[in-house]
Design a protein around this motif. Structure first.
Motif, PDB file in Angstrom:
ATOM      1  N   ASP A 288       5.002 -15.871  -5.013  1.00  0.00           N
ATOM      2  CA  ASP A 288       6.080 -15.814  -3.761  1.00  0.00           C
ATOM      3  C   ASP A 288       4.239 -15.228  -2.928  1.00  0.00           C
ATOM      4  O   ASP A 288       3.573 -15.087  -2.812  1.00  0.00           O
ATOM      5  CB  ASP A 288       6.170 -13.803  -4.197  1.00  0.00           C
ATOM      6  CG  ASP A 288       6.988 -13.900  -2.320  1.00  0.00           C
ATOM      7  OD1 ASP A 288       6.553 -14.941  -1.702  1.00  0.00           O
ATOM      8  OD2 ASP A 288       7.287 -12.322  -2.013  1.00  0.00           O
TER       9      ASP A 288
ATOM     10  N   LYS B  43       3.379 -10.176   3.929  1.00  0.00           N
ATOM     11  CA  LYS B  43       4.050  -9.267   3.068  1.00  0.00           C
ATOM     12  C   LYS B  43       5.058  -8.738   3.979  1.00  0.00           C
ATOM     13  O   LYS B  43       3.609  -8.611   5.271  1.00  0.00           O
ATOM     14  CB  LYS B  43       3.785  -8.055   1.759  1.00  0.00           C
ATOM     15  CG  LYS B  43       3.077  -9.065   1.421  1.00  0.00           C
ATOM     16  CD  LYS B  43       4.427  -9.165   0.184  1.00  0.00           C
ATOM     17  CE  LYS B  43       3.724  -9.872  -1.655  1.00  0.00           C
ATOM     18  NZ  LYS B  43       4.157 -10.875  -1.178  1.00  0.00           N
ATOM     19  N   GLU B  44       5.625  -7.374   4.263  1.00  0.00           N
ATOM     20  CA  GLU B  44       5.452  -5.977   5.004  1.00  0.00           C
ATOM     21  C   GLU B  44       4.660  -5.700   5.883  1.00  0.00           C
ATOM     22  O   GLU B  44       3.377  -4.834   5.153  1.00  0.00           O
ATOM     23  CB  GLU B  44       7.009  -5.579   5.314  1.00  0.00           C
ATOM     24  CG  GLU B  44       7.322  -4.449   6.441  1.00  0.00           C
ATOM     25  CD  GLU B  44       8.772  -4.001   6.778  1.00  0.00           C
ATOM     26  OE1 GLU B  44       8.671  -2.652   7.318  1.00  0.00           O
ATOM     27  OE2 GLU B  44       9.380  -3.764   5.227  1.00  0.00           O
TER      28      GLU B  44
ATOM     29  N   GLN C 180       1.915  -6.525   6.697  1.00  0.00           N
ATOM     30  CA  GLN C 180       0.239  -7.424   6.418  1.00  0.00           C
ATOM     31  C   GLN C 180      -0.131  -8.209   8.008  1.00  0.00           C
ATOM     32  O   GLN C 180       1.008  -9.210   8.085  1.00  0.00           O
ATOM     33  CB  GLN C 180       0.920  -8.725   4.942  1.00  0.00           C
ATOM     34  CG  GLN C 180      -0.405  -9.550   4.627  1.00  0.00           C
ATOM     35  CD  GLN C 180      -0.568 -10.275   3.290  1.00  0.00           C
ATOM     36  OE1 GLN C 180       1.152 -10.376   3.241  1.00  0.00           O
ATOM     37  NE2 GLN C 180      -1.334 -10.983   3.246  1.00  0.00           N
TER      38      GLN C 180
END
Length: 181
Positions: free
Chosen positions: A119, A123-124, A126
């Motif tokens: 992945d 990310k939230e 980031q």
């Protein structure tokens, strides 16, 4: 051995066509004029029992023909021209090379499906920061471009290249140059 065959009096003469359906290649022996099928040899692997080279010539082969009822027979096949025999061999090799590549691709795709996924998404929360060399931030206007000078209304001429001749003077519209003396 092809030397044991009656090469001067062949039992049958016609054309050969190689076709493929999926992983199986088919050697079809057809009548020269009508195209009617004389015999067919399915080839599931090459080299294999379905097609074998003779020991004493590169122009002759033994192929295993089959009818629709499961009966099989081995017959000798020969080519007048060595180039045609070479093309026959290469056509079979190319088909089975393609079959191997397809099975390899399928195996690789299956192993990718079974393996863990990487992945690389953000990310939230980031963030990233990019430093690009030779870029200076302008005060007061974010993202504003450097203003361009306005183009002059009349077209200007470029100076001649270094060491070149002097420019030819421009003529007013509609006039043609006179004869050169």
């Amino acid at each position: 051995r092809a030397a044991e065959w009656q090469l001067d009096q062949p039992a049958w003469s016609g054309r050969m066509r190689i076709t493929a359906k999926g992983k199986v290649a088919f050697i079809k022996l057809e009548d020269k004029t009508s195209g009617e099928l004389f015999a067919q040899a399915p080839v599931e692997q090459f080299p294999g029992i379905a097609v074998e080279s003779v020991t004493d010539s590169s122009r002759y082969f033994v192929i295993r023909i089959e009818d629709g009822n499961g009966r099989r027979a081995f017959i000798g096949v020969g080519f007048v021209d060595r180039g045609d025999a070479f093309d026959f061999n290469v056509a079979l090799q190319d088909h089975f090379k393609w079959v191997r590549q397809q099975s390899e691709l399928a195996r690789q795709a299956q192993s990718l499906d079974e393996g863990p996924r990487l992945d690389l998404g953000f990310k939230e929360g980031q963030t990233i920061k990019l430093n690009i060399a030779n870029m200076k931030k302008k005060e007061g206007a974010a993202g504003s471009a450097k203003p361009r000078p306005a183009a002059p209304a009349a077209l200007s001429r470029l100076p001649p290249p270094p060491g070149g001749k002097a420019p030819v003077p421009a003529l007013p519209c509609g006039e043609r140059p006179g004869p050169v003396a």
